[in-house]
Write a protein that holds these residues in place. Structure first.
Motif, PDB file in Angstrom:
ATOM      1  N   MET A 354       9.165 -18.507  -4.607  1.00 41.96           N
ATOM      2  CA  MET A 354       8.060 -16.781  -3.867  1.00 41.96           C
ATOM      3  C   MET A 354       7.998 -16.733  -2.427  1.00 41.96           C
ATOM      4  O   MET A 354       7.838 -17.268  -1.592  1.00 41.96           O
ATOM      5  CB  MET A 354       6.618 -17.634  -4.602  1.00 41.96           C
ATOM      6  N   THR A 355       7.895 -15.163  -2.412  1.00 42.99           N
ATOM      7  CA  THR A 355       8.461 -14.746  -0.847  1.00 42.99           C
ATOM      8  C   THR A 355       7.170 -13.640  -1.352  1.00 42.99           C
ATOM      9  O   THR A 355       6.034 -13.260  -1.391  1.00 42.99           O
ATOM     10  CB  THR A 355       9.644 -13.985  -1.793  1.00 42.99           C
ATOM     11  N   ILE A 356       6.744 -14.101   0.316  1.00 45.32           N
ATOM     12  CA  ILE A 356       4.848 -13.304   0.270  1.00 45.32           C
ATOM     13  C   ILE A 356       5.152 -12.277   1.523  1.00 45.32           C
ATOM     14  O   ILE A 356       6.242 -13.401   2.780  1.00 45.32           O
ATOM     15  CB  ILE A 356       4.460 -13.932   0.872  1.00 45.32           C
ATOM     16  N   ASP A 357       5.377 -11.534   1.949  1.00 44.38           N
ATOM     17  CA  ASP A 357       5.349 -10.343   3.461  1.00 44.38           C
ATOM     18  C   ASP A 357       3.617 -10.126   3.539  1.00 44.38           C
ATOM     19  O   ASP A 357       2.971  -9.208   2.416  1.00 44.38           O
ATOM     20  CB  ASP A 357       6.282  -9.457   3.012  1.00 44.38           C
ATOM     21  N   VAL A 358       3.943 -10.104   4.719  1.00 44.42           N
ATOM     22  CA  VAL A 358       2.806  -9.128   5.289  1.00 44.42           C
ATOM     23  C   VAL A 358       2.563  -8.667   6.709  1.00 44.42           C
ATOM     24  O   VAL A 358       3.163  -9.596   7.340  1.00 44.42           O
ATOM     25  CB  VAL A 358       1.189 -10.788   5.709  1.00 44.42           C
ATOM     26  N   LEU A 359       2.314  -7.516   6.910  1.00 46.41           N
ATOM     27  CA  LEU A 359       3.073  -5.513   7.658  1.00 46.41           C
ATOM     28  C   LEU A 359       1.456  -5.523   8.060  1.00 46.41           C
ATOM     29  O   LEU A 359       1.024  -5.484   7.281  1.00 46.41           O
ATOM     30  CB  LEU A 359       3.897  -5.211   6.997  1.00 46.41           C
ATOM     31  N   ASP A 360       1.786  -5.511   9.720  1.00 44.62           N
ATOM     32  CA  ASP A 360       0.650  -5.466   9.889  1.00 44.62           C
ATOM     33  C   ASP A 360       0.867  -4.376  11.076  1.00 44.62           C
ATOM     34  O   ASP A 360       2.372  -3.874  11.581  1.00 44.62           O
ATOM     35  CB  ASP A 360      -0.889  -6.002  10.127  1.00 44.62           C
ATOM     36  N   GLY A 395       3.467  -4.372  20.988  1.00 43.10           N
ATOM     37  CA  GLY A 395       3.383  -3.282  19.631  1.00 43.10           C
ATOM     38  C   GLY A 395       3.111  -2.607  19.365  1.00 43.10           C
ATOM     39  O   GLY A 395       3.299  -1.868  18.579  1.00 43.10           O
ATOM     40  N   GLY A 396       3.837  -4.012  18.243  1.00 36.64           N
ATOM     41  CA  GLY A 396       3.376  -3.561  16.557  1.00 36.64           C
ATOM     42  C   GLY A 396       4.924  -3.313  16.089  1.00 36.64           C
ATOM     43  O   GLY A 396       5.802  -3.103  16.952  1.00 36.64           O
ATOM     44  N   PRO A 397       4.669  -2.777  14.952  1.00 35.12           N
ATOM     45  CA  PRO A 397       4.114  -4.032  14.352  1.00 35.12           C
ATOM     46  C   PRO A 397       4.880  -5.407  13.701  1.00 35.12           C
ATOM     47  O   PRO A 397       5.466  -6.049  14.578  1.00 35.12           O
ATOM     48  CB  PRO A 397       4.783  -3.100  13.017  1.00 35.12           C
TER      49      PRO A 397
END
Length: 408
Positions: A354-360, A395-397
């Motif tokens: 299972m892969t979970i990606d969180v991008l902000d 500076g992100g993301p």
């Protein structure tokens, strides 16, 4: 005959690929010469990524030809690596394994490809020598493999051509087998090294599981002590006051009972929240996709949820994934300054993961601190032999990728 043509095609493809391998070897030598400069170390991750990609293509070609898969497993690339990380990346077993194959492939594959072309063409040439040897100048006779200056010499050329064909008939499949063996032996994980790494990973995951279990017990004890326990003590005290009021001043007893009832209701609510944090009932009711959708809907930062081929997993894995997303969204809301966040969840096969990606789109600069949310996520994930990769430049993301083996 079909197998011979497959061997010819495989060796010719490997011969062309050998030229690329030679270029990568030269690039690696240049990179090593630049290692005295910062730019050399800065190029190491890119070179290792290209090397892994090229080795993966060789494994795929070898598997298609031989019919046997070439198992392998790379350690994750370090995020924002320092000099020590880059040095370990260059010297780790997988990089040395791929580099050794690259050198041998660069030296052997082009030669094999040239022989695959040269032997049939040489045979063809010897067969037609009797037809054109007389047209050659007397001082420059045909010399394949000896000077042809008479009909007797020309008559022997077809015999030489037959020998060339027999050599090609035997040598080309042998070279194809050698090239496939080179890839399968050098590019596959060493069994003893894989077992040793597996033991190390199991030891680390066991330690992480114990740490996560200990931290969870401490959290439950702290929540019980600071929340529900204190409120239940207050309930007991209020009921005692109500009892005394009934004896001395009955008019004051009812307000004490009401306060005790309110405190008991709050304690019950906190107990329910505590039980929810141990294993959210919503996972049983809606599954992981529904539970994560609820988290995204409650996020204070606008959240886009992308779920693709997310299959059911063991309850413990789904609970870990749920808490990973919950903690990640909490971190985004508290620390990132982001205006939008995207959560992607999927299940990939071979192996089932299972892969979970969180991008902000926040200001970045996130780092893992002892006792912080990211450390908690890593501890929870490593208990399942999973991985966490964080990329958060200033500076992100910010991007966090979590992989959880499903354990089927």
């Amino acid at each position: 005959m079909k197998q011979r043509f497959r061997a010819v095609r495989y060796v010719l493809v490997e011969g062309c690929a050998g030229v690329v391998s030679l270029a990568l070897v030269i690039a690696g030598m240049v990179l090593l010469s630049l290692s005295v400069l910062i730019v050399g170390w800065a190029l190491v991750p890119s070179y290792v990524r290209v090397l892994r990609w090229w080795a993966d293509l060789a494994r795929a070609r070898s598997a298609r030809y031989s019919g046997s898969a070439v198992p392998h497993r790379y350690p994750p690339m370090p995020a924002n690596p320092g000099i020590g990380d880059l040095r370990r990346l260059l010297t780790e077993r997988s990089t040395r394994r791929d580099g050794g194959w690259l050198v041998l492939h660069a030296m052997g594959a082009p030669v094999a490809g040239l022989l695959t072309v040269a032997l049939p063409l040489g045979a063809l040439n010897t067969f037609v020598v009797p037809f054109y040897w007389q047209a050659m100048p007397a001082d420059e006779p045909v010399s394949n493999p000896y000077p042809v200056t008479s009909w007797w010499g020309a008559a022997g050329m077809p015999v030489i051509g037959a020998l060339y064909l027999l050599l090609a008939w035997w040598l080309i499949p042998a070279m194809a087998r050698w090239l496939a063996l080179l890839a399968s032996s050098l590019l596959a994980d060493d069994a003893r090294a894989d077992l040793s790494r597996r033991v190390s990973e199991l030891t680390a995951s066991r330690a992480a599981a114990l740490d996560a279990h200990s931290a969870e017990l401490k959290r439950i004890e702290r929540d019980l002590h600071d929340g529900a326990q204190n409120r239940l003590v207050a309930v007991v005290m209020m009921l005692g006051m109500a009892e005394r009021a009934l004896s001395n001043n009955p008019d004051q007893a009812l307000p004490q009972v009401h306060r005790a009832q309110a405190a008991a209701t709050e304690a019950l609510s906190e107990l329910r929240a505590l039980v929810h944090d141990i294993y959210p009932p919503i996972l049983d009711e809606l599954g992981l996709d529904g539970a994560v959708s609820a988290l995204a809907g409650r996020s204070t930062v606008p959240c886009v949820l992308e779920i693709e081929n997310l299959r059911r997993a063991p309850a413990a894995v789904e609970a870990a994934a749920y808490f990973v997303v919950a903690e990640a969204l909490t971190n985004v809301a508290k620390h990132s300054g982001a205006h939008a966040v995207t959560v992607r969840a999927a299940t990939k096969s071979d192996p089932e993961t299972m892969t979970i990606d969180v991008l902000d789109n926040g200001h970045g600069g996130a780092s893992e601190r002892l006792g912080g949310g990211l450390a908690g996520i890593r501890r929870r994930v490593e208990a399942f032999e999973g991985t966490v990769v964080l990329d958060s430049p200033a500076g992100g993301p910010t991007t966090m990728r979590v992989e959880l083996p499903c354990g089927y």
